[in-house]
Design a protein around this motif. Structure first.
Motif, PDB file in Angstrom:
ATOM      1  N   ARG A 245      -1.264   1.791  -4.611  1.00 17.32           N
ATOM      2  CA  ARG A 245      -0.136   0.955  -4.184  1.00 17.32           C
ATOM      3  C   ARG A 245       1.184   1.606  -4.576  1.00 17.32           C
ATOM      4  O   ARG A 245       1.219   2.511  -5.414  1.00 17.32           O
ATOM      5  CB  ARG A 245      -0.246  -0.441  -4.778  1.00 17.32           C
ATOM      6  CG  ARG A 245       0.071  -0.542  -6.263  1.00 17.32           C
ATOM      7  CD  ARG A 245       0.180  -2.012  -6.668  1.00 17.32           C
ATOM      8  NE  ARG A 245       0.682  -2.181  -8.012  1.00 17.32           N
ATOM      9  CZ  ARG A 245      -0.075  -2.273  -9.097  1.00 17.32           C
ATOM     10  NH1 ARG A 245      -1.393  -2.147  -8.986  1.00 17.32           N
ATOM     11  NH2 ARG A 245       0.465  -2.465 -10.288  1.00 17.32           N
TER      12      ARG A 245
ATOM     13  N   ILE B 145       0.844  -1.197   0.000  1.00 17.11           N
ATOM     14  CA  ILE B 145       0.000   0.000   0.000  1.00 17.11           C
ATOM     15  C   ILE B 145       0.882   1.249   0.000  1.00 17.11           C
ATOM     16  O   ILE B 145       1.960   1.247   0.581  1.00 17.11           O
ATOM     17  CB  ILE B 145      -0.933  -0.016   1.240  1.00 17.11           C
ATOM     18  CG1 ILE B 145      -1.966   1.113   1.186  1.00 17.11           C
ATOM     19  CG2 ILE B 145      -0.147   0.109   2.525  1.00 17.11           C
ATOM     20  CD1 ILE B 145      -3.219   0.722   0.515  1.00 17.11           C
TER      21      ILE B 145
ATOM     22  N   ASP C 186      -7.202  -1.445  -4.851  1.00 20.88           N
ATOM     23  CA  ASP C 186      -6.150  -1.007  -5.767  1.00 20.88           C
ATOM     24  C   ASP C 186      -6.414  -1.546  -7.179  1.00 20.88           C
ATOM     25  O   ASP C 186      -6.964  -2.640  -7.336  1.00 20.88           O
ATOM     26  CB  ASP C 186      -4.790  -1.508  -5.258  1.00 20.88           C
ATOM     27  CG  ASP C 186      -3.686  -1.108  -6.199  1.00 20.88           C
ATOM     28  OD1 ASP C 186      -3.480   0.112  -6.368  1.00 20.88           O
ATOM     29  OD2 ASP C 186      -3.041  -1.993  -6.802  1.00 20.88           O
TER      30      ASP C 186
END
Ligand code: ATP
Ligand code: MG
Length: 571
Positions: A386, A302, A348
């Motif tokens: 990310r 992340i 994501d």
């Protein structure tokens, strides 16, 4: 300069506490000595390099129209209270009291002081724009000072501040500094990239870091293999993938499986015999205004800054145990999107189109397998949240990104009206209306730049100074100072070069030639001229270039001209 009248305390041994090569070589070549953790004296040889570097910075700042001044190092606490930073700056700010118990700090940066100076001197749009700079000491009580002057506590910085009447003006001032920085690092002979950095709430492309490319750099930077996109990892974006949702006929049966005490991706993968790319990692964040679940693929990381910018929240931190229990009903390690209620779910881009994934079961010691997004849960949004890595798609041209390491030597940043608003730095426009000035700030670490240059340019024998910052351009090694004739030849050449304004060092020490040549390689002066037996016998001098190792013999009569010819590349 004659070596015997100068001070170059070289060391043979590699100092034990110096981890990186620039730190080792700066100590060994006698450029610096440590006084305390992160606090160094710059010795005469190092001082020459620092001054040459500063001079190039100064010339380019002046050329860009910036005005040099000097601001106080010791700053009153009141200014920091006004800007609101006294209580938020943290321990890097070294605070102290004077004999009257008044609070001060050692300047880690000078936004407060320059804003105070400018608000007292400038009141009309006619006096704007203006950019002011200094080359002076900073003190930051770094938690981990290391690598010598690269991450010191006391260090020299060039810091500049621009003041404009409006956004468009501030952007012009920013671009001028961008151009000046590009000139500076090119003139210093460095391999560098300007990379986009996170500009926080200001947004846009108004923060760039100038990175010297070096494997030992502390920073990871992301560069496009095809276009000129470059950014630091905090900022680096990834193109939204063009992926369709998978066909439901490929979906496996959703199942809950026991995973006793398996909390990490590695533990779950080895237990369920799968790979991290088949796992949905679910991270619960506290935004200060409710929880958010962020989903990334198990083999991805992340990027909290991108997530924070996406959510447009002022605070973001990983949820504590209590909040995780509240949101998921399970302890840390078992969060998953299936059945998760009452929180926003942001996934994501990397999870788009994924099928039959493993995820936490929102119950102690349980995971679920064959998780499929369109069937088993829905997300509030897909986003780029990310960390970018090798092979990800460039946001500009879709070609693969690559990562490399760098040392941040400069940083330019558009501040907007943050300080001018809180500290009341106002001006009157042509209509007599009052506005806060629009500011920018621009830093270069002078010592860090020197260290970065050495990091980039050295070999096993020592430093190979880029010519523009070399402490001397030419080193004359007088092999035997007790030999009258050698002495005379060397002294004549030395005087003649000095007379032409050449920075020349004459090694006139009564030392063995081996020691002189070793020191010559260590201190890395671009051109070495040897006056030895050959000079007397055959009338020949040896010229050797430190960078290429190229060596030529020059007849005495030509030596001076040959050196002058080489000089444009050596100064
Ligand atoms: P870093 O992320 O490396 O700590 P920073 O972002 O805090 O740096 P800035 O506030 O942008 O640094 O300072 C401008 C420049 O000052 C940096 O680009 C760097 O060249 C230099 N600098 C910052 N901290 C140090 C330090 N501790 N020692 C030497 N130079 C430094
Ligand atoms: Mg920075």
């Amino acid at each position: 300069m004659r070596y015997t009248q100068f001070l170059i305390p070289t060391l043979r041994e590699v100092p034990a506490d110096a981890e990186v090569v620039s730190h080792q070589l700066m100590l060994r070549s006698g450029m610096i000595r440590k006084l305390a953790a992160g606090i160094y004296s710059t010795l005469p040889l190092g001082e020459r390099v620092m001054q040459k570097t500063s001079q190039i910075v100064r010339e380019e700042m002046n050329r860009a129209g910036a005005l040099e001044l000097t601001l106080p190092f010791v700053q009153p606490a009141e200014l920091w209270h006004e800007s609101g930073r006294w209580n938020v700056y943290g321990k890097e700010l070294l605070r102290l009291k004077d004999r009257n118990e008044r609070e001060f700090c050692l300047g880690p940066t000078h936004e407060e002081v320059i804003t105070d100076v400018v608000r007292g001197l400038i009141s009309s749009y006619k006096q704007l724009p203006i950019t002011l700079y200094q080359i002076h000491i900073k003190f930051r009580d770094e938690i981990r000072p290391r690598f010598g002057v690269m991450r010191a506590r006391e260090f020299i910085m060039k810091d500049a501040y621009s003041f404009d009447a409006d956004e468009a003006g501030a952007e012009r001032s920013y671009m001028k500094m961008y151009a000046a920085y590009t000139n500076i690092f090119a003139r210093l002979g460095l391999r560098f990239r300007a990379v986009e950095a996170d500009s926080g709430p200001i947004g846009g492309s108004f923060s760039h870091e100038f990175m010297v490319l070096a494997d030992t750099g502390e920073d990871v930077i992301v560069i496009c293999s095809a276009c000129d996109y470059a950014a630091n990892t905090e900022k680096a974006e990834i193109l939204a993938p063009d992926v369709r949702d998978a066909a439901p006929d490929r979906f496996g049966v959703l199942e809950r499986v026991a995973t006793p005490d398996m909390r990490t991706i590695e533990e779950v993968c080895s237990f369920l015999k799968t790979d991290p790319a088949s796992v949905i990692k679910t991270l619960v964040f506290d935004t200060g205004d409710g929880a958010v679940a962020a989903l990334v693929r198990g083999d991805h990381d992340i990027n909290e800054i991108k997530l924070k910018n996406y959510l447009k929240c002022s605070e973001l931190s990983l949820a504590d145990e209590e909040l995780i229990e509240k949101v998921t009903g399970a302890p840390r390690g078992f969060a998953g999107p299936v059945g998760l209620r009452g929180v926003r779910i942001i996934a994501d881009y990397g999870l788009k189109g994924s099928i039959n994934m493993v995820a936490g079961g929102n119950e102690r010691d349980v995971h679920v397998v064959n998780v499929n997004m369109s069937r088993d849960f829905s997300v509030d949004a897909f986003a780029d949240i990310r960390l970018a890595g090798d092979g990800d798609a460039c946001p500009r041209c879709a070609r693969p990104l690559t990562t490399t390491r760098g040392i941040e030597v400069g940083h330019i940043f558009k501040l907007g009206t943050k300080y001018s608003t809180s500290m009341q730095a106002q001006f009157l426009d042509a209509q007599g209306q009052s506005h806060p000035m629009v500011m920018g700030c621009y830093g270069i670490g002078v010592g860090r730049t020197v260290a970065a240059a050495i990091e980039q340019s050295h070999d096993s024998d020592g430093i190979i100074f880029p010519a523009p910052i070399a402490p001397f351009s030419v080193l004359i090694v007088l092999v035997n100072p007790t030999d009258e004739q050698q002495n005379q030849i060397a002294a004549d050449l030395y005087e003649k070069l000095l007379g032409h304004g050449v920075d020349v060092l004459l090694d006139d020490r009564d030392e063995r030639p081996g020691i002189k040549f070793k020191d010559a390689d260590l201190i890395g002066i671009p051109l070495r001229v040897t006056v030895g037996r050959n000079a007397v016998k055959d009338g020949c001098l040896d010229m050797k270039w430190r960078k290429t190792g190229e060596q030529v013999q020059a007849p005495l009569a030509d030596a001076f001209d040959r050196i002058l010819e080489a000089l444009p590349n050596l100064q």
